[in-house]
Structure formats: structure tokens, C-alpha cells
Scaffold this motif. Structure first.
Motif, PDB file in Angstrom:
ATOM      1  N   CYS A   1      36.436   6.688  78.504  1.00 43.15           N
ATOM      2  CA  CYS A   1      36.029   6.264  79.844  1.00 43.15           C
ATOM      3  C   CYS A   1      36.778   7.069  80.903  1.00 43.15           C
ATOM      4  CB  CYS A   1      36.305   4.766  80.019  1.00 43.15           C
ATOM      5  SG  CYS A   1      35.752   4.080  81.591  1.00 43.15           S
ATOM      6  N   GLY A   2      38.086   7.285  80.678  1.00 43.01           N
ATOM      7  CA  GLY A   2      38.864   8.088  81.615  1.00 43.01           C
ATOM      8  C   GLY A   2      38.364   9.511  81.706  1.00 43.01           C
ATOM      9  N   LEU A   3      37.962  10.075  80.561  1.00 41.90           N
ATOM     10  CA  LEU A   3      37.448  11.443  80.553  1.00 41.90           C
ATOM     11  C   LEU A   3      36.155  11.558  81.341  1.00 41.90           C
ATOM     12  CD1 LEU A   3      37.516  14.384  79.443  1.00 41.90           C
ATOM     13  CD2 LEU A   3      36.120  13.541  77.554  1.00 41.90           C
ATOM     14  N   VAL A   4      35.208  10.654  81.070  1.00 36.63           N
ATOM     15  CA  VAL A   4      33.916  10.775  81.754  1.00 36.63           C
ATOM     16  C   VAL A   4      34.036  10.434  83.235  1.00 36.63           C
ATOM     17  CG1 VAL A   4      32.600  10.369  79.650  1.00 36.63           C
ATOM     18  CG2 VAL A   4      33.177   8.428  81.118  1.00 36.63           C
ATOM     19  N   THR A   5      35.058   9.679  83.607  1.00 37.42           N
ATOM     20  CA  THR A   5      35.302   9.422  85.023  1.00 37.42           C
ATOM     21  C   THR A   5      35.811  10.674  85.711  1.00 37.42           C
ATOM     22  OG1 THR A   5      35.814   7.095  84.599  1.00 37.42           O
ATOM     23  CG2 THR A   5      36.580   8.005  86.681  1.00 37.42           C
ATOM     24  N   ALA A   6      36.754  11.372  85.051  1.00 36.93           N
ATOM     25  CA  ALA A   6      37.335  12.583  85.631  1.00 36.93           C
ATOM     26  C   ALA A   6      36.380  13.764  85.563  1.00 36.93           C
ATOM     27  CB  ALA A   6      38.639  12.919  84.905  1.00 36.93           C
ATOM     28  N   LEU A   7      35.585  13.836  84.481  1.00 36.63           N
ATOM     29  CA  LEU A   7      34.685  14.975  84.261  1.00 36.63           C
ATOM     30  C   LEU A   7      33.277  14.456  83.956  1.00 36.63           C
ATOM     31  CD1 LEU A   7      37.054  17.023  81.926  1.00 36.63           C
ATOM     32  CD2 LEU A   7      36.670  17.419  84.372  1.00 36.63           C
ATOM     33  N   PRO A   8      32.612  13.885  84.953  1.00 41.11           N
ATOM     34  CA  PRO A   8      31.338  13.210  84.690  1.00 41.11           C
ATOM     35  C   PRO A   8      30.222  14.130  84.214  1.00 41.11           C
ATOM     36  CG  PRO A   8      31.744  13.375  87.050  1.00 41.11           C
ATOM     37  CD  PRO A   8      33.009  13.787  86.370  1.00 41.11           C
ATOM     38  N   HIS A   9      30.355  15.424  84.423  1.00 43.15           N
ATOM     39  CA  HIS A   9      29.269  16.336  84.049  1.00 43.15           C
ATOM     40  C   HIS A   9      29.638  17.235  82.873  1.00 43.15           C
ATOM     41  CE1 HIS A   9      27.399  14.934  87.694  1.00 43.15           C
ATOM     42  NE2 HIS A   9      28.388  15.401  88.430  1.00 43.15           N
ATOM     43  N   ASP A  10      30.775  17.005  82.258  1.00 40.95           N
ATOM     44  CA  ASP A  10      31.221  17.852  81.156  1.00 40.95           C
ATOM     45  C   ASP A  10      30.898  17.174  79.821  1.00 40.95           C
ATOM     46  OD1 ASP A  10      32.486  19.551  79.387  1.00 40.95           O
ATOM     47  OD2 ASP A  10      34.211  19.895  80.687  1.00 40.95           O
ATOM     48  N   ASP A  11      29.657  17.299  79.391  1.00 41.53           N
ATOM     49  CA  ASP A  11      29.237  16.675  78.141  1.00 41.53           C
ATOM     50  C   ASP A  11      29.968  17.261  76.943  1.00 41.53           C
ATOM     51  OD1 ASP A  11      27.523  15.209  79.671  1.00 41.53           O
ATOM     52  OD2 ASP A  11      25.685  16.163  78.963  1.00 41.53           O
ATOM     53  N   ALA A  12      30.291  18.558  77.011  1.00 42.11           N
ATOM     54  CA  ALA A  12      30.968  19.200  75.884  1.00 42.11           C
ATOM     55  C   ALA A  12      32.346  18.583  75.666  1.00 42.11           C
ATOM     56  CB  ALA A  12      31.096  20.699  76.132  1.00 42.11           C
ATOM     57  N   ALA A  13      33.079  18.315  76.751  1.00 43.60           N
ATOM     58  CA  ALA A  13      34.404  17.700  76.624  1.00 43.60           C
ATOM     59  C   ALA A  13      34.286  16.301  76.042  1.00 43.60           C
ATOM     60  CB  ALA A  13      35.096  17.657  77.983  1.00 43.60           C
TER      61      ALA A  13
END
Length: 225
Positions: free
Chosen positions: A166-178
Motif C-alpha cells: 500500500c505504501g509503494l502504490v501510494t508513493a508510486l501510483p503509476h509504477d506497475d513494474a515496481a
């Protein structure tokens, strides 16, 4: 005189459908930004409708949340049911985790979709959450019993993993690869063959500690005392 009336009614129904659609789109956006406790007036304003119109369609906040995320709720419920039915417990666990993380990535207002359907009654909410927790525990034990999931895996580890994602997609909402790479890393770390040495004691987290919006993890949560 009757013909115009028959023509007008479908038009009104179409307007109501359009209003409903705008409200649901606005609700998902507002809940993603501010959490599900965001003011209903904010949702109405974003949708371009009056507050009275919103309450006429959705008389309670819970009914709006359920409608806004009905598809995601159905997806999560189906994923959990399919995971329990899968003859390969690890495959079921993996697919469930991937499904929930995909929903976190695609719909930031709904990272805890699989926890409960937000019923109007607090007692019903607790029962729904407890059923989910029991089903997840059953899945975990099955995967551990066949030697696929590490023996020291604790249910709170799933919450920690989902909070991390959740923290990752909040910080990088458009980085599907990450997102996908983190999910793969986490799943590999859950495998029994990845267990090397003792882990620190598990946390006291449970499903109720999952934030209900992507930016909600820093918000003070009610005490469970």
C-alpha cells in the motif's frame, strides 16, 4: 397527452443512471484521496450533484461505500473462495495475494477490499471480518501443511505485506513494474525454502489495521482497548 409522459420517464431514468454513475466515480476518487470518512458533501460536489440527490440515492455512507466498491468486493470475495477451493493451497494463497495487491494498485481507495463489505451494523462488520480472518487462517494452515508456506508465517505477516505494498502504490501510483516486483519478492519470502534462521516475533497487527484508503496509514486509528 399520455405519449409525452411515456417519453419523459425514460429520460428521467437515464438522468438518474447518469447521476448515480457520477456519484460512484466521485466517491471512489474522494475515498482514495481522503478515506471513507470523507464528507458526503465533498463527494456530491465532486460529482456535480446536490447533497440531497446523493442521499436520495445512498441514504448512508455504508451504502455508498458498498456501491462504489461493489465490483472490487465481489472480486476479493471470489478470490478468497477460489483460493480455499484450490487443491494446491500455495497456488490459492499466491493468487489471492496477487489479486488483493492488484486491487491496491488499480483502486487506491480500496486496499482493504477483502476485509469486509462495510455493513451498516458494527456487529455485522465484526462478523464479516472474523469470517475472513478464519478463512485466511484456514488457507495459511493448508499451505503450511503441504510444506509450501514457511512454518513461521503468521497472519499478521500478511497485513505487514499489504501495508508495505500500500505504501509503494501510494508513493508510486503509476509504477506497475515496481508493484509487481515487490509482490514477487514478498511471495518468494513467504516460501518455505526461503526460511533461513529465526525471525523476530510477529506483530500484533490484524486485518482491522489495514487502512481503508491508500493515504490512510498515517491516520490515528481507534483504540481496541
Amino acid at each position: 397527452m399520455e405519449e409525452p409522459s411515456r417519453i419523459a420517464r425514460p429520460g428521467l431514468r437515464a438522468d438518474a443512471r447518469r447521476n448515480r454513475g457520477r456519484i460512484l466515480v466521485a466517491a471512489r476518487a474522494v475515498f482514495a484521496e481522503r478515506g471513507i470518512d470523507a464528507p458526503m458533501a465533498t463527494v456530491a460536489r465532486r460529482a456535480g450533484v446536490g447533497v440531497a440527490t446523493l442521499y436520495r440515492r445512498f441514504p448512508t455512507r455504508q451504502s455508498l461505500v458498498r456501491a462504489a466498491f461493489a465490483q472490487q468486493m465481489e472480486t476479493c470475495a471470489r478470490a478468497l473462495t477460489e483460493a480455499l477451493a484450490d487443491p494446491d493451497p500455495w497456488r490459492g494463497f499466491q493468487r489471492l495475494f496477487e489479486t488483493v495487491c492488484e486491487l491496491q494498485r488499480e483502486e487506491q481507495g480500496f486496499p482493504a477490499a477483502f476485509v469486509a463489505a462495510f455493513p451498516d451494523s458494527a456487529a455485522e462488520h465484526a462478523q464479516a471480518r472474523e469470517r475472513t480472518e478464519r478463512d485466511l487462517m484456514t488457507l495459511v494452515r493448508r499451505a503450511q501443511a503441504v510444506g509450501a508456506l514457511r512454518a513461521d508465517f503468521h497472519p499478521s505477516d500478511l497485513v505487514v505485506a499489504l501495508l508495505s505494498h500500500c505504501g509503494l502504490v501510494t508513493a508510486l501510483p503509476h509504477d506497475d513494474a515496481a508493484s509487481r516486483r515487490l509482490v514477487a519478492y514478498l511471495l518468494q519470502s513467504f516460501r518455505a525454502e526461503s526460511a533461513h534462521g529465526a525471525l523476530p516475533p510477529p506483530s500484533a497487527l490484524s486485518l482491522r489495521d489495514l487502512p481503508l484508503a491508500a493515504g490512510d496509514s498515517q491516520r490515528q486509528r481507534p483504540s481496541r482497548a
